[in-house]
Motif scaffolding. Structure first.
Motif, short mmCIF file in Angstrom:
data_model
loop_
_atom_site.label_atom_id
_atom_site.label_comp_id
_atom_site.label_asym_id
_atom_site.label_seq_id
_atom_site.Cartn_x
_atom_site.Cartn_y
_atom_site.Cartn_z
N LEU A 1 6.92 -4.78 5.09
CA LEU A 1 5.54 -4.59 5.56
C LEU A 1 4.94 -5.93 5.98
CD1 LEU A 1 2.77 -2.39 3.99
CD2 LEU A 1 2.31 -4.78 4.47
N GLN A 2 5.11 -6.95 5.14
CA GLN A 2 4.54 -8.26 5.47
C GLN A 2 5.16 -8.81 6.75
OE1 GLN A 2 5.54 -11.74 3.06
NE2 GLN A 2 3.41 -12.41 3.14
N GLN A 3 6.45 -8.62 6.92
CA GLN A 3 7.11 -9.11 8.13
C GLN A 3 6.56 -8.41 9.37
OE1 GLN A 3 9.50 -11.73 8.13
NE2 GLN A 3 8.81 -11.64 10.25
N TRP A 4 6.30 -7.11 9.23
CA TRP A 4 5.71 -6.35 10.34
C TRP A 4 4.32 -6.87 10.68
CZ3 TRP A 4 1.33 -3.15 10.36
CH2 TRP A 4 1.14 -2.37 11.50
N VAL A 5 3.51 -7.13 9.66
CA VAL A 5 2.17 -7.68 9.87
C VAL A 5 2.25 -9.00 10.64
CG1 VAL A 5 0.18 -8.73 8.70
CG2 VAL A 5 1.08 -6.55 7.89
N GLU A 6 3.20 -9.84 10.24
CA GLU A 6 3.37 -11.14 10.90
C GLU A 6 3.86 -10.96 12.33
OE1 GLU A 6 5.68 -15.40 10.13
OE2 GLU A 6 5.81 -13.79 8.64
N ASP A 7 4.87 -10.14 12.53
CA ASP A 7 5.47 -9.94 13.86
C ASP A 7 4.49 -9.32 14.85
OD1 ASP A 7 7.81 -10.99 12.89
OD2 ASP A 7 8.82 -9.04 12.65
N GLU A 8 3.66 -8.40 14.35
CA GLU A 8 2.73 -7.68 15.23
C GLU A 8 1.37 -8.35 15.34
OE1 GLU A 8 3.58 -4.96 17.03
OE2 GLU A 8 5.61 -5.27 16.25
N GLY A 9 1.19 -9.44 14.61
CA GLY A 9 -0.11 -10.12 14.67
C GLY A 9 -1.24 -9.29 14.07
N GLU A 10 -0.90 -8.47 13.08
CA GLU A 10 -1.90 -7.62 12.43
C GLU A 10 -2.78 -8.46 11.50
OE1 GLU A 10 -2.53 -4.16 12.17
OE2 GLU A 10 -1.23 -3.71 13.88
N LEU B 1 6.26 -11.77 -1.94
CA LEU B 1 5.84 -11.99 -0.56
C LEU B 1 5.83 -13.47 -0.22
CD1 LEU B 1 2.85 -9.48 -0.18
CD2 LEU B 1 5.29 -9.11 0.27
N ASN B 2 5.87 -13.76 1.08
CA ASN B 2 5.79 -15.14 1.57
C ASN B 2 4.38 -15.66 1.31
OD1 ASN B 2 5.57 -17.52 3.00
ND2 ASN B 2 6.41 -16.69 4.91
N LEU C 1 -0.10 2.05 -0.29
CA LEU C 1 -0.23 1.01 0.73
C LEU C 1 0.90 1.13 1.76
CD1 LEU C 1 -1.77 -1.51 1.69
CD2 LEU C 1 -0.32 -2.88 0.17
N LEU C 2 2.12 1.37 1.27
CA LEU C 2 3.25 1.53 2.17
C LEU C 2 3.10 2.76 3.06
CD1 LEU C 2 6.14 0.69 -0.34
CD2 LEU C 2 5.35 -0.77 1.54
N ASP C 3 2.49 3.82 2.51
CA ASP C 3 2.27 5.04 3.29
C ASP C 3 1.20 4.86 4.37
OD1 ASP C 3 4.15 6.33 1.73
OD2 ASP C 3 2.68 7.32 0.43
N SER D 1 12.84 -0.49 -11.98
CA SER D 1 13.74 -0.15 -10.88
C SER D 1 12.96 0.32 -9.66
CB SER D 1 14.73 0.94 -11.33
OG SER D 1 15.53 1.37 -10.27
N LYS D 2 11.98 1.19 -9.90
CA LYS D 2 11.14 1.70 -8.81
C LYS D 2 10.32 0.56 -8.20
CE LYS D 2 8.96 4.90 -6.40
NZ LYS D 2 9.61 5.62 -5.28
N LEU D 3 9.77 -0.30 -9.04
CA LEU D 3 8.96 -1.42 -8.57
C LEU D 3 9.77 -2.33 -7.66
CD1 LEU D 3 6.22 -2.93 -8.75
CD2 LEU D 3 7.16 -4.17 -10.70
N LYS D 4 10.99 -2.62 -8.05
CA LYS D 4 11.86 -3.51 -7.26
C LYS D 4 12.07 -2.94 -5.85
CE LYS D 4 16.37 -5.84 -7.44
NZ LYS D 4 16.98 -5.27 -6.21
N LYS D 5 12.32 -1.64 -5.76
CA LYS D 5 12.53 -1.01 -4.45
C LYS D 5 11.26 -1.06 -3.61
CE LYS D 5 16.12 2.13 -6.17
NZ LYS D 5 16.44 3.54 -6.53
N LEU D 6 10.13 -0.82 -4.24
CA LEU D 6 8.86 -0.87 -3.51
C LEU D 6 8.55 -2.29 -3.05
CD1 LEU D 6 6.71 1.51 -5.76
CD2 LEU D 6 7.57 2.00 -3.45
N GLN D 7 8.85 -3.27 -3.89
CA GLN D 7 8.61 -4.67 -3.51
C GLN D 7 9.48 -5.08 -2.33
OE1 GLN D 7 9.18 -6.44 -7.39
NE2 GLN D 7 6.97 -6.74 -7.67
N GLU D 8 10.67 -4.52 -2.24
CA GLU D 8 11.53 -4.78 -1.07
C GLU D 8 10.88 -4.24 0.19
OE1 GLU D 8 15.25 -3.03 -2.13
OE2 GLU D 8 15.76 -4.59 -3.59
N GLU D 9 10.23 -3.07 0.07
CA GLU D 9 9.53 -2.50 1.22
C GLU D 9 8.30 -3.33 1.59
OE1 GLU D 9 10.41 0.13 3.27
OE2 GLU D 9 12.29 -0.15 2.15
N LEU D 10 7.64 -3.89 0.58
CA LEU D 10 6.47 -4.73 0.85
C LEU D 10 6.84 -5.97 1.67
CD1 LEU D 10 4.63 -4.56 -2.59
CD2 LEU D 10 3.71 -3.77 -0.41
#
Length: 256
Positions: A52-61, A86-87, A248-250, A40-49
């Motif tokens: 995170l990946q979308q932010w990396v893509e959008d910001e060109g990180e 992840l994509n 990593l999320l932090d 259950s915890k893993l699923k929630k964290l994976q949703e946050e990941l």
């Protein structure tokens, strides 16, 4: 018992909960609840990941995440949980084999540079340039001079990466000697995992103290303010996987 609250009973009576008891004869209530809570915890964290990946893509990180640790510490398993949803077009997992003769004649960092992410991507290194800090000197895969050159260059190399816009995160998975021995036995006795057991693994326990010596030297030299090591206590795989994702999320300032 506190374990058998209405909420926990509902979890145990779920389709997934019942499957756990059917799968293993020695499954206990406590173990089943640990697994269900972890999933259950893993699923929630994976949703946050995914965010995170979308932010990396959008910001060109350009995000580089290094996973180091002793053999069988759980690096690969943690990477698989991180990347599971992840994509795949926007990340790479890099686990480089033994260098070719051509690569042996190059600057040591060159083959790692070729695998760095472009803008908007994440690269996960399942072992990295830090092979030369621990694995290579312990096993005689590099000379003392090559080791010294690496240790003198690595901090400057990482400074250059960061100055060039790379966001660098370094994880070290730490396990005990007894736990490593137990995992090696599991790998060797498994028909589907025994291929993972390498000649280097064969001598890892014998050379435990040598690995410890070089690991300490690595931390002393390369645990820097700009690129610190984050140690994950990895004797318990589920706990380690949750912790490394949370860290990593932090660390990465994505917008949730």
């Amino acid at each position: 018992m506190s374990e058998l609250t209405p909420k926990n009973l509902k979890k145990l009576n779920s389709k997934r909960g019942l499957k756990l008891f059917l799968k293993e004869e020695d499954m206990t209530t406590a173990k089943a609840l640990r697994i269900l809570n972890y999933e259950s915890k893993l699923k929630k964290l994976q949703e946050e990941l995914i965010k995170l990946q979308q932010w990396v893509e959008d910001e060109g990180e350009k995000l580089v995440v290094i996973f180091e640790g002793r053999d069988a510490a759980g690096k690969g398993g943690a990477i698989r949980r991180i990347t599971q949803h992840l994509n795949p077009r926007e990340f790479n997992v890099v686990a480089l084999p033994k260098p070719t003769p051509e690569e042996q004649g190059q600057w040591y960092f060159q083959r790692y540079i070729k695998n760095l992410p472009r803008s908007g991507q994440i690269t996960f290194f399942d072992r990295s340039w830090y092979n030369r800090a621990v694995v290579e000197p312990v096993n005689g895969f590099c000379t003392e001079e090559e080791y010294k050159i690496f240790m003198n260059q690595v901090n400057n190399f990482e400074q250059m990466l960061i100055d060039s816009g790379v966001r660098l995160v370094k994880f070290y998975f730490s396990i005990s000697k007894d736990e490593q021995a137990r995992r090696f036995n599991d790998i060797k006795s498994s028909p589907v995992k025994k291929w993972k057991f390498s000649p280097v693994d064969q001598t890892a326990l014998e050379r435990w103290d040598d690995y410890t010596h070089y690991k300490k030297k690595m931390f002393e030299k390369t645990d820097t303010k700009i690129a610190p090591w984050i140690v994950i206590r990895a004797n318990r795989k589920m706990k380690a996987r949750v912790e490394v994702i949370q860290k990593l999320l932090d660390i990465v300032p994505y917008k949730s």
